[in-house]
Design an enzyme around this catalytic site. Structure first.
Site, PDB file in Angstrom:
ATOM      1  N   ARG A 253      -9.869   2.805   8.878  1.00 37.43           N
ATOM      2  CA  ARG A 253      -9.377   1.475   9.265  1.00 37.43           C
ATOM      3  C   ARG A 253     -10.515   0.544   9.681  1.00 37.43           C
ATOM      4  O   ARG A 253     -10.325  -0.657   9.823  1.00 37.43           O
ATOM      5  CB  ARG A 253      -8.365   1.626  10.410  1.00 37.43           C
ATOM      6  CG  ARG A 253      -7.523   0.388  10.685  1.00 37.43           C
ATOM      7  CD  ARG A 253      -6.473   0.668  11.730  1.00 37.43           C
ATOM      8  NE  ARG A 253      -5.438   1.552  11.249  1.00 37.43           N
ATOM      9  CZ  ARG A 253      -4.363   1.168  10.565  1.00 37.43           C
ATOM     10  NH1 ARG A 253      -4.217  -0.103  10.256  1.00 37.43           N
ATOM     11  NH2 ARG A 253      -3.470   2.030  10.179  1.00 37.43           N
TER      12      ARG A 253
ATOM     13  N   ARG B 224      -1.555 -10.187  12.611  1.00 39.21           N
ATOM     14  CA  ARG B 224      -1.879  -8.911  11.967  1.00 39.21           C
ATOM     15  C   ARG B 224      -2.927  -9.109  10.876  1.00 39.21           C
ATOM     16  O   ARG B 224      -3.814  -8.279  10.687  1.00 39.21           O
ATOM     17  CB  ARG B 224      -0.609  -8.282  11.367  1.00 39.21           C
ATOM     18  CG  ARG B 224       0.347  -7.730  12.412  1.00 39.21           C
ATOM     19  CD  ARG B 224       1.711  -7.413  11.819  1.00 39.21           C
ATOM     20  NE  ARG B 224       1.660  -6.375  10.808  1.00 39.21           N
ATOM     21  CZ  ARG B 224       2.670  -6.083   9.988  1.00 39.21           C
ATOM     22  NH1 ARG B 224       3.794  -6.766  10.058  1.00 39.21           N
ATOM     23  NH2 ARG B 224       2.555  -5.116   9.110  1.00 39.21           N
TER      24      ARG B 224
ATOM     25  N   ARG C 139      12.830  -8.498  12.230  1.00 40.30           N
ATOM     26  CA  ARG C 139      12.129  -7.781  13.289  1.00 40.30           C
ATOM     27  C   ARG C 139      11.050  -8.676  13.890  1.00 40.30           C
ATOM     28  O   ARG C 139      10.469  -9.518  13.190  1.00 40.30           O
ATOM     29  CB  ARG C 139      11.473  -6.499  12.745  1.00 40.30           C
ATOM     30  CG  ARG C 139      12.461  -5.502  12.205  1.00 40.30           C
ATOM     31  CD  ARG C 139      11.777  -4.195  11.813  1.00 40.30           C
ATOM     32  NE  ARG C 139      10.499  -4.428  11.129  1.00 40.30           N
ATOM     33  CZ  ARG C 139       9.776  -3.456  10.597  1.00 40.30           C
ATOM     34  NH1 ARG C 139      10.195  -2.210  10.637  1.00 40.30           N
ATOM     35  NH2 ARG C 139       8.624  -3.723   9.989  1.00 40.30           N
TER      36      ARG C 139
ATOM     37  N   ARG D 299      11.506 -10.527   5.159  1.00 37.37           N
ATOM     38  CA  ARG D 299      12.240  -9.267   5.265  1.00 37.37           C
ATOM     39  C   ARG D 299      13.373  -9.355   6.281  1.00 37.37           C
ATOM     40  O   ARG D 299      13.213  -9.952   7.340  1.00 37.37           O
ATOM     41  CB  ARG D 299      11.272  -8.144   5.696  1.00 37.37           C
ATOM     42  CG  ARG D 299      10.993  -7.174   4.594  1.00 37.37           C
ATOM     43  CD  ARG D 299      10.193  -5.963   4.991  1.00 37.37           C
ATOM     44  NE  ARG D 299       9.254  -6.043   6.070  1.00 37.37           N
ATOM     45  CZ  ARG D 299       8.031  -5.512   6.020  1.00 37.37           C
ATOM     46  NH1 ARG D 299       7.603  -4.901   4.940  1.00 37.37           N
ATOM     47  NH2 ARG D 299       7.239  -5.574   7.060  1.00 37.37           N
TER      48      ARG D 299
ATOM     49  N   LYS E  35       0.817  -1.222   0.000  1.00 34.69           N
ATOM     50  CA  LYS E  35       0.000   0.000   0.000  1.00 34.69           C
ATOM     51  C   LYS E  35       0.848   1.267   0.000  1.00 34.69           C
ATOM     52  O   LYS E  35       0.573   2.199  -0.757  1.00 34.69           O
ATOM     53  CB  LYS E  35      -0.950   0.021   1.194  1.00 34.69           C
ATOM     54  CG  LYS E  35      -2.058  -1.004   1.131  1.00 34.69           C
ATOM     55  CD  LYS E  35      -3.091  -0.788   2.214  1.00 34.69           C
ATOM     56  CE  LYS E  35      -2.528  -0.934   3.607  1.00 34.69           C
ATOM     57  NZ  LYS E  35      -1.995  -2.273   3.888  1.00 34.69           N
TER      58      LYS E  35
END
Length: 219
Positions: A88, A172, A161, A127, A13
């Site tokens: 949201r 999430r 992370r 990542r 996004k």
């Protein structure tokens, strides 16, 4: 144009918002930027948000809505905007509708970036970030470093992370499905949703989105 960009975490996004805003010559308004700007400037809304965040609590809808309203009233947003991260949830979507209605405005489109869940997990969990400089980011599959675990740019250690770990990513996604996904049905009932396949090169996804906004809704 007044556009809302939605999609799960890892859908790209932020990247797409930047490209689309530039192509359409409208400001990119992201919730994260709003929070950072208000907190760093010490605004009344920023102080309220910081107090909630420091206590480990979610910032209430009314604070987020007020920040978004203030930003959308700025001169550069009068000709349109691209919202990223707001609304949201459905209550925020309803508040946005009321805001726009009060100004005799309306949304032009809601772009829904569609990515398979397994791909989202792969994108985020793969990542790796440099401990020396967080802007140095690699990916074990899509952009691997020359030497495993070592930053190509500065030689720092690459690490995953905590919020990029698979179990966290799946949590999430659960939050996204529960809180944010319902706004897609809310906007679909208004005939505003355009679903964009968000797989492929960044430029290809941008072109699909631009094509859809031009009226070719089979993107």
């Amino acid at each position: 144009m007044r556009i809302v960009l939605v999609g799960p975490p890892g859908a790209g996004k932020g990247t797409q918002a930047a490209y689309l805003a530039k192509n359409l010559s409208i400001p990119h308004i992201s919730t994260g930027d709003l929070f950072r700007a208000n907190i760093s400037q010490g605004t009344a809304l920023g102080k309220q948000a910081k107090a909630y965040m420091d206590a480990g609590n979610l910032v209430p809808d009314e604070v987020t809505i007020a920040m978004a309203k203030d930003r959308m009233e700025q001169p550069d947003a009068q000709g349109g905007f691209l919202l990223d991260g707001f609304p949201r949830n459905v209550s925020q979507a309803e508040a946005l509708d009321e805001m726009l209605k009060a100004e005799s405005m309306k949304l032009d489109a809601v772009l829904d970036l569609e990515v398979p869940e397994d791909e989202v997990v792969k994108r985020i969990a793969g990542r790796r970030v440099c401990r020396n400089e967080s802007s140095h980011v690699f990916h074990v599959t899509y952009a691997p470093p020359k030497q495993e675990g070592v930053c190509d740019t500065c030689g720092g250690e690459l690490y995953q992370r905590d919020d990029d770990r698979e179990e966290t990513v799946r949590k999430r996604l659960e939050v996204y499905h529960t809180q944010t996904e319902p706004i897609i049905d809310y906007y679909r009932s208004q005939g505003l949703v355009v679903t964009i396949a968000a797989l492929g090169k960044v430029e290809e996804v941008t072109e699909r989105a631009m094509s859809a906004l031009r009226g070719d809704r089979a993107a």
